[in-house]
Write a protein that holds these residues in place. Structure first.
Motif, PDB file in Angstrom:
ATOM      1  N   GLY A   3      -4.659 -13.620  -1.612  1.00  0.00           N
ATOM      2  CA  GLY A   3      -4.681 -12.815  -2.825  1.00  0.00           C
ATOM      3  C   GLY A   3      -5.970 -13.003  -3.620  1.00  0.00           C
ATOM      4  O   GLY A   3      -6.845 -13.781  -3.246  1.00  0.00           O
ATOM      5  N   GLY A   4      -6.067 -12.242  -4.709  1.00  0.00           N
ATOM      6  CA  GLY A   4      -7.185 -12.457  -5.622  1.00  0.00           C
ATOM      7  C   GLY A   4      -8.274 -11.410  -5.572  1.00  0.00           C
ATOM      8  O   GLY A   4      -9.284 -11.531  -6.251  1.00  0.00           O
ATOM      9  N   SER A   5      -8.076 -10.365  -4.766  1.00  0.00           N
ATOM     10  CA  SER A   5      -9.101  -9.329  -4.710  1.00  0.00           C
ATOM     11  C   SER A   5      -8.426  -7.973  -4.893  1.00  0.00           C
ATOM     12  O   SER A   5      -7.732  -7.496  -4.004  1.00  0.00           O
ATOM     13  CB  SER A   5      -9.821  -9.451  -3.361  1.00  0.00           C
ATOM     14  OG  SER A   5     -10.467  -8.283  -3.049  1.00  0.00           O
ATOM     15  N   LYS A   6      -8.603  -7.411  -6.067  1.00  0.00           N
ATOM     16  CA  LYS A   6      -7.889  -6.186  -6.417  1.00  0.00           C
ATOM     17  C   LYS A   6      -8.414  -4.989  -5.629  1.00  0.00           C
ATOM     18  O   LYS A   6      -9.635  -4.808  -5.508  1.00  0.00           O
ATOM     19  CB  LYS A   6      -8.058  -5.933  -7.918  1.00  0.00           C
ATOM     20  CG  LYS A   6      -7.195  -4.820  -8.442  1.00  0.00           C
ATOM     21  CD  LYS A   6      -7.439  -4.587  -9.914  1.00  0.00           C
ATOM     22  CE  LYS A   6      -6.576  -3.419 -10.383  1.00  0.00           C
ATOM     23  NZ  LYS A   6      -6.831  -3.084 -11.769  1.00  0.00           N
ATOM     24  N   ALA A   7      -7.490  -4.193  -5.111  1.00  0.00           N
ATOM     25  CA  ALA A   7      -7.894  -2.974  -4.398  1.00  0.00           C
ATOM     26  C   ALA A   7      -8.440  -1.963  -5.403  1.00  0.00           C
ATOM     27  O   ALA A   7      -7.809  -1.716  -6.425  1.00  0.00           O
ATOM     28  CB  ALA A   7      -6.696  -2.390  -3.657  1.00  0.00           C
ATOM     29  N   GLY A   8      -9.586  -1.429  -5.118  1.00  0.00           N
ATOM     30  CA  GLY A   8     -10.192  -0.455  -6.034  1.00  0.00           C
ATOM     31  C   GLY A   8     -11.593  -0.094  -5.578  1.00  0.00           C
ATOM     32  O   GLY A   8     -11.945  -0.286  -4.404  1.00  0.00           O
ATOM     33  N   TRP A   9     -12.381   0.401  -6.521  1.00  0.00           N
ATOM     34  CA  TRP A   9     -13.725   0.860  -6.155  1.00  0.00           C
ATOM     35  C   TRP A   9     -14.587  -0.267  -5.595  1.00  0.00           C
ATOM     36  O   TRP A   9     -15.444  -0.036  -4.741  1.00  0.00           O
ATOM     37  CB  TRP A   9     -14.409   1.491  -7.377  1.00  0.00           C
ATOM     38  CG  TRP A   9     -13.836   2.829  -7.717  1.00  0.00           C
ATOM     39  CD1 TRP A   9     -13.118   3.153  -8.832  1.00  0.00           C
ATOM     40  CD2 TRP A   9     -13.912   4.038  -6.934  1.00  0.00           C
ATOM     41  NE1 TRP A   9     -12.733   4.474  -8.781  1.00  0.00           N
ATOM     42  CE2 TRP A   9     -13.209   5.041  -7.636  1.00  0.00           C
ATOM     43  CE3 TRP A   9     -14.493   4.348  -5.703  1.00  0.00           C
ATOM     44  CZ2 TRP A   9     -13.080   6.341  -7.162  1.00  0.00           C
ATOM     45  CZ3 TRP A   9     -14.363   5.641  -5.219  1.00  0.00           C
ATOM     46  CH2 TRP A   9     -13.667   6.622  -5.945  1.00  0.00           C
ATOM     47  N   GLY A  10     -14.398  -1.481  -6.097  1.00  0.00           N
ATOM     48  CA  GLY A  10     -15.181  -2.624  -5.611  1.00  0.00           C
ATOM     49  C   GLY A  10     -14.982  -2.829  -4.114  1.00  0.00           C
ATOM     50  O   GLY A  10     -15.941  -3.054  -3.365  1.00  0.00           O
ATOM     51  N   VAL A  11     -13.722  -2.751  -3.698  1.00  0.00           N
ATOM     52  CA  VAL A  11     -13.408  -2.944  -2.270  1.00  0.00           C
ATOM     53  C   VAL A  11     -13.975  -1.785  -1.451  1.00  0.00           C
ATOM     54  O   VAL A  11     -14.509  -1.976  -0.356  1.00  0.00           O
ATOM     55  CB  VAL A  11     -11.875  -3.066  -2.078  1.00  0.00           C
ATOM     56  CG1 VAL A  11     -11.509  -3.059  -0.606  1.00  0.00           C
ATOM     57  CG2 VAL A  11     -11.366  -4.328  -2.738  1.00  0.00           C
TER      58      VAL A  11
ATOM     59  N   ILE B 173      -6.538   4.291  -5.859  1.00  0.00           N
ATOM     60  CA  ILE B 173      -7.172   5.311  -6.711  1.00  0.00           C
ATOM     61  C   ILE B 173      -6.236   6.510  -6.893  1.00  0.00           C
ATOM     62  O   ILE B 173      -5.951   6.916  -8.010  1.00  0.00           O
ATOM     63  CB  ILE B 173      -8.519   5.785  -6.105  1.00  0.00           C
ATOM     64  CG1 ILE B 173      -9.393   4.586  -5.682  1.00  0.00           C
ATOM     65  CG2 ILE B 173      -9.250   6.726  -7.064  1.00  0.00           C
ATOM     66  CD1 ILE B 173      -9.882   3.707  -6.789  1.00  0.00           C
ATOM     67  N   HIS B 174      -5.767   7.048  -5.771  1.00  0.00           N
ATOM     68  CA  HIS B 174      -4.933   8.258  -5.852  1.00  0.00           C
ATOM     69  C   HIS B 174      -3.545   7.955  -6.448  1.00  0.00           C
ATOM     70  O   HIS B 174      -3.118   8.600  -7.397  1.00  0.00           O
ATOM     71  CB  HIS B 174      -4.814   8.890  -4.465  1.00  0.00           C
ATOM     72  CG  HIS B 174      -3.947  10.111  -4.433  1.00  0.00           C
ATOM     73  ND1 HIS B 174      -4.287  11.267  -5.103  1.00  0.00           N
ATOM     74  CD2 HIS B 174      -2.747  10.356  -3.845  1.00  0.00           C
ATOM     75  CE1 HIS B 174      -3.335  12.161  -4.918  1.00  0.00           C
ATOM     76  NE2 HIS B 174      -2.390  11.634  -4.157  1.00  0.00           N
TER      77      HIS B 174
ATOM     78  N   ILE C 206     -11.005   2.054   3.910  1.00  0.00           N
ATOM     79  CA  ILE C 206     -11.542   2.790   2.754  1.00  0.00           C
ATOM     80  C   ILE C 206     -10.554   3.876   2.332  1.00  0.00           C
ATOM     81  O   ILE C 206     -10.237   4.020   1.150  1.00  0.00           O
ATOM     82  CB  ILE C 206     -12.935   3.395   3.095  1.00  0.00           C
ATOM     83  CG1 ILE C 206     -13.971   2.272   3.198  1.00  0.00           C
ATOM     84  CG2 ILE C 206     -13.362   4.412   2.033  1.00  0.00           C
ATOM     85  CD1 ILE C 206     -15.313   2.710   3.766  1.00  0.00           C
ATOM     86  N   CYS C 207     -10.056   4.614   3.316  1.00  0.00           N
ATOM     87  CA  CYS C 207      -9.098   5.694   3.008  1.00  0.00           C
ATOM     88  C   CYS C 207      -7.818   5.114   2.403  1.00  0.00           C
ATOM     89  O   CYS C 207      -7.263   5.668   1.447  1.00  0.00           O
ATOM     90  CB  CYS C 207      -8.741   6.474   4.268  1.00  0.00           C
ATOM     91  SG  CYS C 207     -10.133   7.391   4.925  1.00  0.00           S
TER      92      CYS C 207
ATOM     93  N   TYR D 158       0.813  -1.221   0.000  1.00  0.00           N
ATOM     94  CA  TYR D 158       0.000   0.000   0.000  1.00  0.00           C
ATOM     95  C   TYR D 158       0.847   1.272   0.000  1.00  0.00           C
ATOM     96  O   TYR D 158       0.344   2.351  -0.296  1.00  0.00           O
ATOM     97  CB  TYR D 158      -0.928   0.016   1.234  1.00  0.00           C
ATOM     98  CG  TYR D 158      -2.211  -0.736   1.016  1.00  0.00           C
ATOM     99  CD1 TYR D 158      -3.371  -0.063   0.652  1.00  0.00           C
ATOM    100  CD2 TYR D 158      -2.282  -2.100   1.172  1.00  0.00           C
ATOM    101  CE1 TYR D 158      -4.564  -0.740   0.448  1.00  0.00           C
ATOM    102  CE2 TYR D 158      -3.460  -2.795   0.963  1.00  0.00           C
ATOM    103  CZ  TYR D 158      -4.601  -2.114   0.611  1.00  0.00           C
ATOM    104  OH  TYR D 158      -5.774  -2.784   0.394  1.00  0.00           O
ATOM    105  N   LYS D 159       2.114   1.112   0.411  1.00  0.00           N
ATOM    106  CA  LYS D 159       3.031   2.259   0.466  1.00  0.00           C
ATOM    107  C   LYS D 159       2.554   3.367   1.400  1.00  0.00           C
ATOM    108  O   LYS D 159       2.748   4.555   1.123  1.00  0.00           O
ATOM    109  CB  LYS D 159       3.244   2.831  -0.929  1.00  0.00           C
ATOM    110  CG  LYS D 159       4.080   1.958  -1.799  1.00  0.00           C
ATOM    111  CD  LYS D 159       4.473   2.736  -3.001  1.00  0.00           C
ATOM    112  CE  LYS D 159       5.285   1.907  -3.926  1.00  0.00           C
ATOM    113  NZ  LYS D 159       5.534   2.613  -5.147  1.00  0.00           N
ATOM    114  N   ILE D 160       1.862   2.974   2.435  1.00  0.00           N
ATOM    115  CA  ILE D 160       1.451   3.965   3.436  1.00  0.00           C
ATOM    116  C   ILE D 160       2.472   3.920   4.574  1.00  0.00           C
ATOM    117  O   ILE D 160       2.900   4.937   5.084  1.00  0.00           O
ATOM    118  CB  ILE D 160       0.034   3.641   3.956  1.00  0.00           C
ATOM    119  CG1 ILE D 160      -0.979   3.874   2.824  1.00  0.00           C
ATOM    120  CG2 ILE D 160      -0.323   4.497   5.168  1.00  0.00           C
ATOM    121  CD1 ILE D 160      -2.371   3.435   3.137  1.00  0.00           C
TER     122      ILE D 160
END
Lengths: 172, 219
Positions: free
Chosen positions: A133-141, A119-120, A111-112, A64-66
Motif C-alpha cells: 500500500g501507500g501509492s494512490k491510484a491517480g495521475w501520478g501513477v 479518474i473516471h 494506465i487504462c 479497481y472494480k474492473i
C-alpha cells in the motif's frame, strides 16, 4: 560519411570511430532503459508473490472494480509471474522485443485501469502497483507508467538502431 | 513473428508457474496457521470468555421480550461464512426495530447505531481507507486497516486488543459510495475468525455530511 568512389564501398577508416561511439552510446542507453524498467517490474512482482502477498494483491485488484471479486484471484496469481518473465526477457537483447511487447501491453492496461477506476469512477484506491500500500491510484501513477512505457520503447528502439556501424553499400 | 512466439512462451510459462505456486505454496497457507501459536492460544481463551459472557448477558431478564428469546435460541451460535454473528445481529435489529440489511454478506451499520456505539465506546471501529485519508480525519479511536495492506496490518489490530471471536461489534467503514474497501477488509477479518462484523456503508461521506451527529467524535 565519405565513400570511396572507386570501389563503391565505405571508407571504414574515415567513419568507424564516430559510428562505433554512437553504436556504443545507443546500446548502453538501451541497456540502461531496459534495466530501469525490468528492475521496477521485478521489484513490483516481488511484493505480489507469496501466499499472503497474492491474497493482498487480489484485494487490490478487486478494489479497481474492473473484475468481479470472485475472479480477481486469477490475475493475482499469474500477473506477477508475467511481470518477472517479461522483465527477464527485457534484460537480454535477444529476447528484448518479446519482453517489451508484454511490458508495453501490461503498462497500457495498467494506465487504462487506473484511468477508468481512479479518474473516471473517482475511486480513492491504492494503485497496488508493487503489492504494497501507500501509492494512490491517480495521475501520478499514470505519469509514471507512461514514463516506463516510453523507456520500454526506447530500450527496443535504441537497440534496433544501435548497430550504426556502417553497412557495406551495394556495389552498383 | 519470433517475438510473438516469445510472448506466447512467456505467457504459457507464467501460467504454469502461477498454477504450480498456487497448488504447492499458496494453498498450504492459512490465516490461523500464520498467527503465532502463543497469541492464538490467548485469542482462543479470550474468545471462549467472550462467548460465556455473551451467553450470561443474554440470559439476564429484562431484555426486550420476544427478541431476547430469539437471541437465547441463537446463543453462542457461530456466524455464517461472512463472520457476522446471527445472535448479535438479531439483538441489534431488535433494538432498532428494523429488518437487518446486508451488504456483501455483512450486516449494515446505520447512522444511529454507529453514533450510539461511538459515544458509548461499545464497538471497535476499523477504518478501511488508505493512510493518507485516515490522516486527514477519522472516527475517534478508529483503527487503521487499509484495504491495500490488510494482511500486513491485521496483527496490529490484535496488538491493540481487537481480537478474533464474537466480542464487541466491529464496525468497518470506508470513504462511502459502494464501500468496496470495507467489504474487502471485513472479508479478510472474517478469514482470521473475527466475528460480529458490521459494515458502515455510508462511511466517511456520511460522517462529513452529518457534522452535528459526529461532533467531538472525529479526530
Amino acid at each position: 560519411m565519405t565513400t570511396n568512389p572507386n570501389t563503391s564501398t565505405l571508407d571504414y577508416a574515415a567513419v568507424k570511430p564516430n559510428d562505433t561511439r554512437a553504436y556504443s552510446v545507443r546500446n548502453i542507453l538501451s541497456h540502461v532503459f531496459a534495466l530501469v524498467v525490468a528492475g521496477f517490474f521485478l521489484y513490483a512482482a516481488y511484493g505480489k508473490i507469496g501466499p499472503v502477498n497474492a491474497r493482498q494483491f487480489a484485494v487490490q485488484i478487486g478494489n479497481y472494480k474492473i473484475l468481479d471479486a470472485a475472479y480477481s484471484n486469477i490475475p493475482a496469481i499469474i500477473l506477477p509471474f508475467i511481470e518477472v518473465y517479461a522483465a527477464l526477457a527485457l534484460l537480454f537483447p535477444k529476447t528484448r522485443k518479446a519482453g517489451a511487447i508484454l511490458m508495453a501491453g501490461m503498462l497500457l492496461f495498467f494506465i487504462c485501469a487506473v484511468f477508468y477506476s481512479a479518474i473516471h469512477l473517482g475511486l480513492s484506491i491504492d494503485c497496488g502497483c508493487t503489492g504494497k500500500g501507500g501509492s494512490k491510484a491517480g495521475w501520478g501513477v499514470i505519469a509514471r507508467n507512461t514514463g516506463l512505457l516510453i523507456a520500454t520503447g526506447l530500450s527496443v528502439w535504441l537497440y534496433q538502431c544501435g548497430p550504426c556501424a556502417p553497412k557495406t553499400s551495394v556495389d552498383s | 513473428m519470433k517475438h510473438i512466439f516469445g510472448v506466447i512462451v512467456i505467457l504459457i510459462v507464467s501460467v504454469i508457474t502461477g498454477v504450480a505456486a498456487k497448488a504447492m505454496w499458496y494453498d498450504t497457507w492459512s490465516p490461523t496457521k500464520a498467527a503465532p501459536p502463543q497469541k492464538m492460544a490467548w485469542v482462543k481463551q479470550q474468545t471462549s470468555d467472550a462467548i460465556a459472557k455473551t451467553g450470561a448477558d443474554r440470559n439476564q431478564p429484562g431484555t426486550s421480550g420476544d427478541a431476547s428469546e430469539k437471541v437465547t435460541d441463537n446463543d453462542a451460535e457461530v456466524s455464517d461464512s461472512s463472520g457476522a454473528t446471527d445472535a448479535s445481529l438479531t439483538a441489534d435489529a431488535a433494538v432498532s426495530n428494523d429488518e437487518p440489511e446486508f451488504s456483501g454478506g455483512f450486516p449494515v451499520a446505520k447512522l444511529d447505531m454507529v453514533v450510539d456505539h461511538l459515544i458509548n465506546g461499545t464497538a471497535h471501529f476499523v477504518d478501511a481507507r488508505e493512510e493518507y485519508e485516515f490522516d486527514d480525519g477519522h472516527l475517534k479511536g478508529a483503527h487503521l486497516l487499509p484495504s491495500s495492506a490488510i494482511y500486513e496490518n491485521i496483527e496490529n489490530l490484535m496488538a491493540v486488543g481487537v481480537l478474533p471471536g464474537p466480542g464487541k461489534p466491529i464496525i468497518v467503514y470506508c470513504g462511502g459510495g459502494s464501500c468496496e474497501a470495507s467489504h474487502n477488509v471485513a472479508k479478510v477479518m472474517a478469514e482470521f475468525d473475527y466475528q460480529n462484523i458490521y459494515i458502515y456503508v455510508n462511511g466517511w461521506e456520511e460522517v462529513m455530511a452529518e457534522p452535528d451527529r459526529f461532533a467531538g467524535q472525529t479526530e
